[in-house]
Design a protein around this motif. Structure first.
Motif, PDB file in Angstrom:
ATOM      1  N   ALA A  30       0.110 -23.428  -5.567  1.00  0.00           N
ATOM      2  CA  ALA A  30       1.349 -23.021  -4.912  1.00  0.00           C
ATOM      3  C   ALA A  30       1.426 -23.513  -3.469  1.00  0.00           C
ATOM      4  O   ALA A  30       2.510 -23.609  -2.895  1.00  0.00           O
ATOM      5  CB  ALA A  30       1.488 -21.509  -4.951  1.00  0.00           C
ATOM      6  N   VAL A  31       0.299 -23.847  -2.882  1.00  0.00           N
ATOM      7  CA  VAL A  31       0.267 -24.310  -1.484  1.00  0.00           C
ATOM      8  C   VAL A  31       0.989 -25.640  -1.334  1.00  0.00           C
ATOM      9  O   VAL A  31       1.650 -25.899  -0.325  1.00  0.00           O
ATOM     10  CB  VAL A  31      -1.191 -24.413  -0.999  1.00  0.00           C
ATOM     11  CG1 VAL A  31      -1.251 -25.043   0.396  1.00  0.00           C
ATOM     12  CG2 VAL A  31      -1.843 -23.039  -0.992  1.00  0.00           C
ATOM     13  N   HIS A  50       2.492 -30.254  -8.877  1.00  0.00           N
ATOM     14  CA  HIS A  50       3.009 -29.275  -7.932  1.00  0.00           C
ATOM     15  C   HIS A  50       3.807 -28.220  -8.684  1.00  0.00           C
ATOM     16  O   HIS A  50       4.086 -28.367  -9.887  1.00  0.00           O
ATOM     17  CB  HIS A  50       3.876 -29.940  -6.861  1.00  0.00           C
ATOM     18  CG  HIS A  50       5.185 -30.464  -7.388  1.00  0.00           C
ATOM     19  ND1 HIS A  50       5.302 -31.691  -8.018  1.00  0.00           N
ATOM     20  CD2 HIS A  50       6.438 -29.916  -7.399  1.00  0.00           C
ATOM     21  CE1 HIS A  50       6.555 -31.885  -8.380  1.00  0.00           C
ATOM     22  NE2 HIS A  50       7.260 -30.826  -8.022  1.00  0.00           N
ATOM     23  N   MET A  51       4.180 -27.158  -7.976  1.00  0.00           N
ATOM     24  CA  MET A  51       4.963 -26.078  -8.567  1.00  0.00           C
ATOM     25  C   MET A  51       6.283 -25.933  -7.829  1.00  0.00           C
ATOM     26  O   MET A  51       6.333 -26.082  -6.600  1.00  0.00           O
ATOM     27  CB  MET A  51       4.188 -24.755  -8.507  1.00  0.00           C
ATOM     28  CG  MET A  51       2.877 -24.779  -9.275  1.00  0.00           C
ATOM     29  SD  MET A  51       1.907 -23.246  -9.070  1.00  0.00           S
ATOM     30  CE  MET A  51       2.920 -22.093 -10.019  1.00  0.00           C
ATOM     31  N   THR A  52       7.333 -25.646  -8.568  1.00  0.00           N
ATOM     32  CA  THR A  52       8.618 -25.346  -7.947  1.00  0.00           C
ATOM     33  C   THR A  52       8.561 -23.937  -7.353  1.00  0.00           C
ATOM     34  O   THR A  52       7.661 -23.142  -7.660  1.00  0.00           O
ATOM     35  CB  THR A  52       9.754 -25.413  -8.972  1.00  0.00           C
ATOM     36  OG1 THR A  52       9.574 -24.355  -9.933  1.00  0.00           O
ATOM     37  CG2 THR A  52       9.778 -26.761  -9.682  1.00  0.00           C
ATOM     38  N   ALA A  68       2.493 -17.169  -9.376  1.00  0.00           N
ATOM     39  CA  ALA A  68       1.518 -17.062  -8.296  1.00  0.00           C
ATOM     40  C   ALA A  68       1.807 -15.954  -7.303  1.00  0.00           C
ATOM     41  O   ALA A  68       1.027 -15.769  -6.368  1.00  0.00           O
ATOM     42  CB  ALA A  68       1.431 -18.401  -7.552  1.00  0.00           C
ATOM     43  N   THR A  69       2.890 -15.228  -7.502  1.00  0.00           N
ATOM     44  CA  THR A  69       3.271 -14.173  -6.560  1.00  0.00           C
ATOM     45  C   THR A  69       3.162 -12.837  -7.271  1.00  0.00           C
ATOM     46  O   THR A  69       4.090 -12.378  -7.945  1.00  0.00           O
ATOM     47  CB  THR A  69       4.703 -14.394  -6.043  1.00  0.00           C
ATOM     48  OG1 THR A  69       4.834 -15.743  -5.558  1.00  0.00           O
ATOM     49  CG2 THR A  69       5.027 -13.422  -4.917  1.00  0.00           C
ATOM     50  N   GLU A  70       2.011 -12.188  -7.114  1.00  0.00           N
ATOM     51  CA  GLU A  70       1.700 -10.994  -7.903  1.00  0.00           C
ATOM     52  C   GLU A  70       2.731  -9.880  -7.741  1.00  0.00           C
ATOM     53  O   GLU A  70       3.034  -9.181  -8.682  1.00  0.00           O
ATOM     54  CB  GLU A  70       0.305 -10.475  -7.522  1.00  0.00           C
ATOM     55  CG  GLU A  70      -0.131  -9.248  -8.291  1.00  0.00           C
ATOM     56  CD  GLU A  70      -1.171  -9.528  -9.367  1.00  0.00           C
ATOM     57  OE1 GLU A  70      -1.302  -8.705 -10.282  1.00  0.00           O
ATOM     58  OE2 GLU A  70      -1.841 -10.574  -9.289  1.00  0.00           O
TER      59      GLU A  70
END
Length: 351
Positions: A41-42, A84-86, A94-96
């Motif tokens: 995610a970075v 990569h991730m959008t 990735a955002t708990e």
């Protein structure tokens, strides 16, 4: 046998999607456990860079990234050989704390699948298979799957949809959260309503131990207690609110639970019942949401109910009509659908 090849090919296309999703579930769980999604995610990375960032093996990571890209869970830049991730993928994977966080759902599924060999036996005998008999991965995945939906809706829309309950909680009310599991719903309510007191009940002792730790970590242990108790005999009287989150249909005797809630409430108290979204008729539930809930009900909910006394086995797609019958048979005179989401029905019952 006359085979329509177009229909067969269409069915096989669905099969390829399903078997790919089944295999992909394991890779999502690996990405969650190893921190691969959070690291990616970075920003864009090669497999080697992601492996270094997560202290994993580059060859395994390359294969994992390829599977994610094929599934649309990450993006691949062929020219740079980077992944990569959008923003949307980051939000969901990735955002708990996000309301769209999904790795817990895969944890739930894989935990449930571990019980399939034993479930084959109860299919033959008609006996039950209790919640407590499942792998612990199911309990952890269930909390992580449901918590985002509760965080997004419970305080902002579900409780305000109940007549007068929000103001009672703000001024200080007594609340019982029955079938609380790991305590996610109880803790969320306690954080939102600091003047109210809460007690969570669940028959599963390991979940109660988990919930106690969660309350302490959240800083609400002074106003939240957790006790091992079943829905038909949890202690206490004169509750302003009793809440059942996604558990009434799992109970062997939901009518008996309804009677006990009726006796435990104040005369002007409220019972909030959150259940999986379902229409009353089977044919109206033959859609992606119904598919998910009927499958979960086959593996988890129906066996759990049949393992208990009465074993009514409402199932996760009981629908409003059957739930109304259970609640009113338990002695409640007022029952209404307070609100809903694409995944949940929220009911208000009053004496």
């Amino acid at each position: 046998m006359a085979i329509d090849m177009d229909k067969l090919n269409a069915f096989m296309g669905r099969f390829v999607g399903d078997i790919g999703a089944a295999m992909h579930a394991g890779t999502v769980l690996l990405g969650d456990q190893l921190g691969l999604y959070k690291a990616l995610a970075v920003g864009p990375m090669s497999a080697e860079q992601l492996a270094r960032a997560t202290q994993t093996d580059a060859r395994y990571v390359r294969e994992w990234l390829s599977a994610q890209a094929a599934s649309g869970y990450v993006e691949y830049d062929a020219a740079a050989d980077h992944f990569h991730m959008t923003e949307e993928q980051v939000f969901a994977l990735a955002t708990e704390g996000s309301p769209a966080f999904i790795p817990g759902a895969f944890q739930l599924v894989l935990g449930a699948l571990r019980s399939v060999p034993r479930l084959a036996g109860v299919f033959r005998t008609g006996l039950g298979y209790g919640w407590h008999e499942h792998d612990a991965m199911l309990f952890q995945g269930t909390e992580r799957f449901f918590r985002p939906g509760y965080a997004a809706n419970l305080v902002s829309s579900w409780i305000p949809a109940l007549d007068g309950v929000d103001s009672k909680l703000e001024s200080g009310a007594r609340v019982a959260d029955v079938g609380c599991g790991h305590g996610a719903s109880t803790v969320l309510m306690a954080q939102a309503y600091p003047k109210a007191s809460f007690v969570g009940f669940d028959y599963h002792a390991p979940s109660i131990e988990w919930a106690r730790k969660a309350a302490a970590e959240a800083g609400v242990a002074d106003r939240v207690t957790f006790e091992v108790a079943a829905a038909k005999n949890f202690p206490g009287k004169d509750y302003d609110l009793v809440a059942f989150f996604d558990c009434l249909h799992d109970m062997g005797d939901p009518v008996g639970a309804s009677r006990h809630v009726r006796a435990a409430l104040k005369p002007d108290g409220c019972w909030m019942i959150v259940e999986p979204f379902a229409n009353d008729a089977l044919q109206d539930n033959l859609n992606p949401v119904g598919r998910l809930y009927y499958s979960a009900s086959t593996l988890i909910c129906t066996p759990a109910s049949k393992s208990q006394e009465v074993g009514l086995a409402l199932g996760a797609q009981a629908g409003e009509k059957r739930l109304r019958g259970v609640v009113t048979e338990g002695g409640f005179k007022h029952f209404r659908r307070a609100t809903e989401t694409p995944f949940n029905l929220v009911f208000e019952a009053r004496p």
